[in-house]
Design an enzyme around this catalytic site. Structure first.
Site, short mmCIF file in Angstrom:
data_model
loop_
_atom_site.label_atom_id
_atom_site.label_comp_id
_atom_site.label_asym_id
_atom_site.label_seq_id
_atom_site.Cartn_x
_atom_site.Cartn_y
_atom_site.Cartn_z
N GLY A 1 -11.84 0.58 12.79
CA GLY A 1 -11.42 0.96 14.15
C GLY A 1 -12.56 1.26 15.12
O GLY A 1 -12.65 0.67 16.19
N ASN B 1 0.87 -1.17 0.00
CA ASN B 1 0.00 0.00 0.00
C ASN B 1 0.91 1.22 0.00
O ASN B 1 1.46 1.59 1.04
CB ASN B 1 -0.89 -0.03 1.25
CG ASN B 1 -1.86 1.14 1.29
OD1 ASN B 1 -1.81 2.03 0.43
ND2 ASN B 1 -2.74 1.14 2.27
N GLU C 1 -8.36 -5.72 4.79
CA GLU C 1 -8.23 -5.34 3.38
C GLU C 1 -7.00 -5.98 2.74
O GLU C 1 -7.02 -6.39 1.58
CB GLU C 1 -8.17 -3.81 3.26
CG GLU C 1 -9.51 -3.19 3.62
CD GLU C 1 -9.45 -1.72 3.94
OE1 GLU C 1 -9.71 -0.91 3.07
OE2 GLU C 1 -9.15 -1.37 5.11
N ARG D 1 -2.68 -1.98 -3.38
CA ARG D 1 -3.93 -1.25 -3.16
C ARG D 1 -3.89 0.01 -4.03
O ARG D 1 -2.90 0.75 -4.01
CB ARG D 1 -4.03 -0.84 -1.70
CG ARG D 1 -5.21 0.06 -1.48
CD ARG D 1 -5.18 0.70 -0.13
NE ARG D 1 -6.35 1.55 0.02
CZ ARG D 1 -6.34 2.70 0.64
NH1 ARG D 1 -5.24 3.17 1.17
NH2 ARG D 1 -7.43 3.42 0.75
N HIS E 1 -13.49 2.40 0.19
CA HIS E 1 -13.49 1.30 1.17
C HIS E 1 -14.09 0.03 0.56
O HIS E 1 -14.55 -0.84 1.28
CB HIS E 1 -14.32 1.63 2.43
CG HIS E 1 -13.76 2.74 3.26
ND1 HIS E 1 -14.57 3.67 3.87
CD2 HIS E 1 -12.50 3.05 3.62
CE1 HIS E 1 -13.83 4.52 4.55
NE2 HIS E 1 -12.55 4.17 4.41
N ARG F 1 -12.92 14.83 8.51
CA ARG F 1 -13.68 15.20 7.31
C ARG F 1 -15.13 15.52 7.66
O ARG F 1 -15.72 14.86 8.51
CB ARG F 1 -13.67 14.06 6.29
CG ARG F 1 -12.34 13.94 5.57
CD ARG F 1 -12.31 12.72 4.67
NE ARG F 1 -11.27 11.81 5.08
CZ ARG F 1 -11.15 10.56 4.65
NH1 ARG F 1 -12.02 10.06 3.80
NH2 ARG F 1 -10.17 9.80 5.07
N GLY G 1 -13.96 4.13 10.68
CA GLY G 1 -12.63 4.28 11.30
C GLY G 1 -12.32 5.76 11.26
O GLY G 1 -13.19 6.58 11.54
N GLY H 1 -11.53 7.30 8.40
CA GLY H 1 -12.45 7.53 7.29
C GLY H 1 -13.65 6.65 7.56
O GLY H 1 -13.53 5.64 8.25
P1 ADP Z 1 -8.22 4.19 9.29
O1 ADP Z 1 -9.42 4.79 8.61
O2 ADP Z 1 -7.08 5.16 9.45
O3 ADP Z 1 -7.83 2.82 8.77
P2 ADP Z 1 -9.05 2.75 11.66
O4 ADP Z 1 -10.01 1.83 11.00
O5 ADP Z 1 -7.79 2.18 12.22
O6 ADP Z 1 -8.71 4.00 10.78
O7 ADP Z 1 -9.83 3.48 12.85
C1 ADP Z 1 -9.25 4.46 13.62
C2 ADP Z 1 -10.29 4.99 14.60
O8 ADP Z 1 -10.74 3.90 15.43
C3 ADP Z 1 -9.79 6.07 15.53
O9 ADP Z 1 -10.73 7.11 15.62
C4 ADP Z 1 -9.71 5.35 16.88
O10 ADP Z 1 -9.93 6.20 17.93
C5 ADP Z 1 -10.85 4.35 16.74
N1 ADP Z 1 -10.73 3.31 17.75
C6 ADP Z 1 -9.81 2.34 17.85
N2 ADP Z 1 -10.01 1.62 18.99
C7 ADP Z 1 -11.08 2.16 19.60
C8 ADP Z 1 -11.80 1.89 20.83
N3 ADP Z 1 -11.43 0.90 21.64
N4 ADP Z 1 -12.85 2.66 21.13
C9 ADP Z 1 -13.23 3.69 20.33
N5 ADP Z 1 -12.60 3.99 19.18
C10 ADP Z 1 -11.54 3.24 18.83
#
Ligand code: ADP
Length: 404
Positions: free
Chosen positions: A331, A7, A385, A91, A180, A241, A210, A212
């Site tokens: 996330g 990626n 992914e 990717r 996504h 965003r 997440g 995004g």
């Molecule tokens: P990306 O879009 O960068 O791939 P991710 O899918 O890794 O992002 O998601 C990141 C988000 O997930 C962040 O806002 C982070 O705070 C949130 N996150 C991760 N673990 C937790 C948790 N235990 N509780 C709440 N939010 C979480």
């Protein structure tokens, strides 16, 4: 077969080496600060501790060479010789209308990806640098490209067209593409397998939330509508965003605040969302903690975020004339039980009923979090992914090897 998944970003390159005999990750890592004076390589071989090195890596060709060196390193490597790598999967964010599925990289494919630079100026040029870097370092190895947009190419016109002059679509391909896609495709297959039902029989909404975030309506196993648009700015509220807003806000604010196009772009993409409303952070964990300590702005940011997700689920249930499966991933979707609860609380009219205990369980596997009586099955499905990229690459290269 061993597949290297890459990626490539403009100043970073993440990688995983998969052994496709059992889909295990042999090693993973990332190169950061490419083009800057002290680039950082972080590498982790399965079962060993992470190693980190700092050196000058001025462009992607050198970054890929460093990755290959790490993979064959006598101490931290996982293969004996580079020729053990059978294929590379990349990717690619934007496949426009040209790519409806993953494809083998050819000269024509590279040309098409270049033609799409206009639509994804921050991403596609960086992906091309990754592809060229592999061309230089592994000239004999087949490469496959997997697009974030491809899954959504099944959307009907009423979902993907904007109600603006059609000439803009014809001339500049202004339309909804969605992103996504790799994640939505992966979790929909996983969810159907878990429910032991054919994916084609389900009316599913998947919420990839997440940093995004996007929701997708999946009907007959295909993307029917999705919340991100021509760019990943539209739809849900995200970390930084804005998501949806009245388009008239843009010229109004530009005028009032004397902002340039790039300034307003930066405001909407980097200084909005959770960050802007909370005035605190774009990270949902920090928002939740602050909210629980009584921070009113964090509470508002959380409420707005959850409300948007709920609105999209309702809209997509209407778009599909029903919903029987709701999936949370990424996330926030995988980890935040409090957010899932806030989203689902207002959806009981659709037959969505969360089981408090199941929702609060901290697990890393696919699971149902709705009650047994809930008409809609609500699932948490960890996304992967990279694995989907490795699978597509493996399949396409296998087919290529088998074709006469
Ligand atoms: P990306 O879009 O960068 O791939 P991710 O899918 O890794 O992002 O998601 C990141 C988000 O997930 C962040 O806002 C982070 O705070 C949130 N996150 C991760 N673990 C937790 C948790 N235990 N509780 C709440 N939010 C979480």
């Amino acid at each position: 077969m061993k597949v290297l998944v890459i990626n490539a970003g403009s100043s970073s390159l993440k990688y995983q080496l998969y052994d496709m005999t059992n889909e295990s990750v042999l090693a993973s890592g990332r190169v950061e600060r490419i083009g800057m004076d002290s680039s950082i390589v972080t590498h982790e071989a399965s079962g060993k501790s992470e190693v980190r090195s700092v050196s000058e890596i001025l462009e992607h060709t050198t970054a890929v060479r460093r990755v290959l060196e790490m993979l064959v390193d006598p101490h931290n490597g996982v293969i004996d010789v580079i020729s053990e790598i059978d294929a590379v999967g990349h990717r690619v964010v934007h496949g426009g209308e040209a790519f409806k599925q993953s494809v083998l990289v050819t000269q024509d494919v590279k040309l098409e990806i270049r033609n799409l630079f206009d639509l994804a100026p921050l991403h596609n040029p960086a992906h091309m640098m990754g592809i060229s870097a592999v061309d230089t370092n592994l000239p004999e190895v087949p490469q496959v490209v997997v697009f974030d947009t491809a899954f959504h190419q099944t959307m009907p016109r009423e979902s993907y067209l904007y109600a603006i002059p059609m000439v803009l679509y014809r001339r500049h391909k202004v339309r909804r593409y969605g992103f996504h896609g790799t994640s939505h495709a992966y979790v929909s297959v996983q969810a159907a397998a878990y429910l032991q039902q054919p994916l084609e029989s389900l009316k599913m909404v998947s919420c990839h939330i997440g940093n995004g975030a996007s929701c997708t309506a999946i009907l007959d196993g295909k993307s029917f509508d999705t919340s991100m648009g021509m760019t990943p700015l539209e739809g849900l509220m995200m970390g930084t965003r804005s998501g949806d807003l009245d388009p008239a806000v843009v010229p109004f604010v530009m005028n009032k605040e004397d902002l340039s196009v790039s300034e307003v772009n930066s405001m909407l993409n980097k200084h909005s969302g959770l960050q802007a409303i909370s005035g605190l952070s774009s990270d949902m964990r920090e928002i939740t903690e602050a909210m629980q300590e009584g921070d009113k702005h964090a509470q508002l940011a959380f409420d707005m975020y959850a409300y948007r997700v709920r609105k999209y689920i309702g809209a997509y249930a209407a778009a599909m004339n029903g919903i029987d499966t709701l999936v949370f991933t990424a996330g926030v979707g995988e980890n935040s039980s409090i957010l899932r609860k806030a989203v689902c609380e207002g959806l009981t009219f659709l037959g969505i009923e969360l089981d408090e205990e199941r929702n609060n369980e901290r697990r890393k596997d696919v699971r149902i979090i709705s009650t047994d009586a809930s008409r809609v099955k609500v699932l948490v499905v960890p996304t992967n992914e990279e694995l989907l990229i490795a699978r597509d690459t493996f399949e396409i290269v296998q087919q290529q090897l088998q074709s006469p």
